[in-house]
Design a protein around this motif. Structure first.
Motif, PDB file in Angstrom:
ATOM      1  N   MET A   5       0.805  -1.225   0.050  1.00  0.00           N
ATOM      2  CA  MET A   5      -0.120  -0.036  -0.034  1.00  0.00           C
ATOM      3  C   MET A   5       0.743   1.260  -0.041  1.00  0.00           C
ATOM      4  SD  MET A   5      -2.616   1.620  -0.037  1.00  0.00           S
ATOM      5  CE  MET A   5      -3.894   0.387   0.024  1.00  0.00           C
ATOM      6  N   SER A   6       0.633   2.244  -0.860  1.00  0.00           N
ATOM      7  CA  SER A   6       1.468   3.397  -1.065  1.00  0.00           C
ATOM      8  C   SER A   6       0.157   4.337  -1.855  1.00  0.00           C
ATOM      9  CB  SER A   6       2.699   3.393  -1.507  1.00  0.00           C
ATOM     10  OG  SER A   6       2.748   3.010  -2.952  1.00  0.00           O
ATOM     11  N   GLY A   7       0.625   5.870  -1.979  1.00  0.00           N
ATOM     12  CA  GLY A   7      -0.335   6.466  -2.957  1.00  0.00           C
ATOM     13  C   GLY A   7       0.036   6.366  -4.175  1.00  0.00           C
ATOM     14  N   ALA A  40      -1.709   3.606  -9.231  1.00  0.00           N
ATOM     15  CA  ALA A  40      -1.614   2.382 -10.170  1.00  0.00           C
ATOM     16  C   ALA A  40      -3.117   1.558 -10.318  1.00  0.00           C
ATOM     17  CB  ALA A  40      -0.366   1.735 -10.085  1.00  0.00           C
ATOM     18  N   TRP A  41      -3.538   1.232  -9.180  1.00  0.00           N
ATOM     19  CA  TRP A  41      -4.850   0.545  -9.427  1.00  0.00           C
ATOM     20  C   TRP A  41      -5.819   1.167  -9.840  1.00  0.00           C
ATOM     21  CZ3 TRP A  41      -9.686   0.167  -8.136  1.00  0.00           C
ATOM     22  CH2 TRP A  41     -10.366  -0.811  -8.200  1.00  0.00           C
ATOM     23  N   LEU A  42      -6.039   2.600  -9.669  1.00  0.00           N
ATOM     24  CA  LEU A  42      -7.076   3.294 -10.248  1.00  0.00           C
ATOM     25  C   LEU A  42      -7.091   3.425 -11.893  1.00  0.00           C
ATOM     26  CD1 LEU A  42      -7.535   6.187  -7.570  1.00  0.00           C
ATOM     27  CD2 LEU A  42      -9.214   4.132  -8.054  1.00  0.00           C
ATOM     28  N   GLU A  98       7.337  11.281  -4.379  1.00  0.00           N
ATOM     29  CA  GLU A  98       7.814   9.971  -4.265  1.00  0.00           C
ATOM     30  C   GLU A  98       8.048   9.773  -2.812  1.00  0.00           C
ATOM     31  OE1 GLU A  98       8.886   6.204  -5.138  1.00  0.00           O
ATOM     32  OE2 GLU A  98       7.856   7.620  -6.328  1.00  0.00           O
ATOM     33  N   ILE A  99       8.433  10.492  -1.927  1.00  0.00           N
ATOM     34  CA  ILE A  99       8.715  10.478  -0.485  1.00  0.00           C
ATOM     35  C   ILE A  99       7.781  10.294   0.300  1.00  0.00           C
ATOM     36  CG2 ILE A  99       9.882  11.290   1.604  1.00  0.00           C
ATOM     37  CD1 ILE A  99      11.894  12.573  -0.123  1.00  0.00           C
ATOM     38  N   MET A 152       5.661   7.269   2.339  1.00  0.00           N
ATOM     39  CA  MET A 152       6.026   7.309   3.950  1.00  0.00           C
ATOM     40  C   MET A 152       4.915   6.895   4.847  1.00  0.00           C
ATOM     41  SD  MET A 152       7.504  10.544   5.835  1.00  0.00           S
ATOM     42  CE  MET A 152       8.192  10.601   7.599  1.00  0.00           C
ATOM     43  N   ASP A 153       5.072   5.820   5.695  1.00  0.00           N
ATOM     44  CA  ASP A 153       4.455   5.395   6.668  1.00  0.00           C
ATOM     45  C   ASP A 153       5.257   4.647   7.674  1.00  0.00           C
ATOM     46  OD1 ASP A 153       2.368   4.365   8.282  1.00  0.00           O
ATOM     47  OD2 ASP A 153       1.417   3.183   6.534  1.00  0.00           O
ATOM     48  N   HIS A 154       5.928   5.248   8.510  1.00  0.00           N
ATOM     49  CA  HIS A 154       7.150   4.785   9.252  1.00  0.00           C
ATOM     50  C   HIS A 154       7.032   5.055  10.818  1.00  0.00           C
ATOM     51  CE1 HIS A 154      10.057   4.995   5.447  1.00  0.00           C
ATOM     52  NE2 HIS A 154       9.057   4.066   5.295  1.00  0.00           N
ATOM     53  N   GLU A 155       7.535   4.225  11.521  1.00  0.00           N
ATOM     54  CA  GLU A 155       7.414   4.304  13.059  1.00  0.00           C
ATOM     55  C   GLU A 155       8.639   5.512  13.460  1.00  0.00           C
ATOM     56  OE1 GLU A 155       8.555   1.906  17.074  1.00  0.00           O
ATOM     57  OE2 GLU A 155       7.847   0.863  15.375  1.00  0.00           O
ATOM     58  N   GLY A 156       8.036   6.218  14.326  1.00  0.00           N
ATOM     59  CA  GLY A 156       9.209   7.257  14.898  1.00  0.00           C
ATOM     60  C   GLY A 156       8.705   8.009  16.265  1.00  0.00           C
TER      61      GLY A 156
END
Length: 401
Positions: free
Chosen positions: A259-261, A266-268, A373-374, A378-382
């Motif tokens: 999963m990402s933007g 791409a799916w749409l 792109e970033i 981005m879906d990270h722990e912090g």
């Protein structure tokens, strides 16, 4: 509408909690954030990070606070105190010209607070960007997706103005026969609820790009003559954010690990006949206004955002305009399988319907393909630390004399 009517409507909603479910932008406040004062040297990366990149963001917030009456509360969580509490610290920050100056100003006037929730110090950090769209000032066969301006009948109420325990909660709707009722959902608006009212700000050539603009909150529209027009958030219809990524996960269209933007786009693109149905699973709808492209997009703190140093937060838990020390990672734009650790001085200058939670943040990455792109992946722990003027920090940890 008379203010007495608005207050009466707000009180009605407070007395009937079930009605709030349809209107509240964010979930109810959860008790629990703990703050512990630490030394700057204990911040990860403090001694090795160049702080000067945060100077423009700090300047924007401090100049904004300078214009406020001393007794006015900072927007967001009450821990931020009032504008007058920030005067001396902001004066020092505004005088800083480089990394060394900024370090001295922070050391002399601020204290960092470790943020935790029942002993948990980490949370989720995502990214957002300034979107690029192609558009026109008039509708055509190509440019057939409208960006709407704020309808005049839309009423948005900040409940924190009426009760301090409701800070950060808002309701929205329209008045019908003296009652605040839900505004049309995305599906209803797409079905023509606003058609024929000349509310269109611009027309763009892609409903998918328009949806991503709704999620990001601001963007630039490339016009047929090669010029750019900036568009920024003006209002929201009051319905909860139900981002389409959740629908695509729930239906198995995209696996969680992919999963990402970028994966959503791409799916749409591969399923054009399903685009409208999928987009309408998110009832939230954003209205826009034209803004100056050169000044950059504005966040909820009503100041221009600074790429890489402005952070969207949940205003129920953190105050806007406050410096925040962030330790997280972001996707490597040159390597889809790699992440880049980073520590950075940020400023809480924005909010978002999907940015909910005690330890939660959304990093603004700016404009362009690299930013998208970033942010898209981005879906990270912090974790983060809140920086407050010393007197406010003492109050937060119960050390007031």
């Amino acid at each position: 509408m008379r203010i007495s009517t608005v207050i009466g409507l707000v009180l009605l909603f407070l007395l009937v909690p079930a009605l709030l479910v349809a209107f509240v932008f964010v979930r109810p406040v959860q008790v629990g954030l703990d703050f512990e004062r630490i030394d700057f040297v204990d911040l990860p990366g403090w001694s090795s990070t160049d702080l000067s990149g945060a100077l423009p963001a700090l300047e924007q917030s401090c100049r904004k606070l300078r214009t406020q009456p001393a007794g006015r509360r900072l927007p967001g969580a009450a821990i931020g105190g009032r504008a007058g509490d920030w005067k001396v610290g902001c004066d020092a920050l505004l005088a800083a010209e480089n990394d060394a100056d900024l370090r001295i100003a922070l050391l002399e006037h601020f204290d960092p607070l470790e943020v935790s929730l029942e002993g948990q110090t980490s949370g989720t950090f995502t990214g957002y960007y300034e979107a690029l769209l192609k558009g026109s000032s008039t509708a055509s066969e190509r440019f057939n997706t409208p960006l709407y301006g704020r309808p005049p009948e839309l009423v948005m109420v900040d409940l924190g103005l009426f009760r301090s325990d409701l800070a950060g909660r808002r309701v929205a709707g329209t008045v019908d026969n003296g009652r605040l009722v839900p505004y049309p959902s995305r599906a209803e608006i797409e079905g023509g609820a606003l058609a024929g009212r000349s509310l269109e700000v611009l027309w763009v050539d892609s409903p998918v790009d328009a949806y991503f603009l709704h999620v990001q909150g601001s963007g630039r529209v490339l016009m047929p003559d090669g010029s750019f027009i900036g568009v920024g958030y003006a209002a929201q219809n009051g319905h909860p954010n139900n981002l389409i990524g959740r629908h695509l996960l729930r239906t198995g269209a995209i696996p969680r690990e992919k999963m990402s933007g970028q994966a959503i786009r791409a799916w749409l693109a591969a399923n054009p006949d399903a685009v409208r149905e999928v987009l309408n699973t998110d009832p939230s709808f954003v209205f826009f206004r034209q803004i100056d492209v050169g000044g950059g997009p504005f966040g909820s703190a009503n100041v221009p955002l600074t790429a890489g140093h402005s952070l969207a937060v949940d205003r129920r838990h953190l105050p806007l305009h406050a410096p925040v020390w962030l330790s997280a990672s972001h996707p490597d734009p040159d390597n889809a399988d790699a992440a880049v650790p980073f520590t950075r001085l940020m400023v809480a200058q924005d909010t978002g319907g999907a940015i909910t939670g005690e330890i939660r943040g959304d990093v603004f990455w700016g404009f362009g393909d690299r930013a998208e792109e970033i942010a898209g992946r981005m879906d990270h722990e912090g974790r983060y630390w809140l920086l407050l003027p010393k007197a406010l920090a003492a109050r937060a940890v119960g050390d007031e004399p």
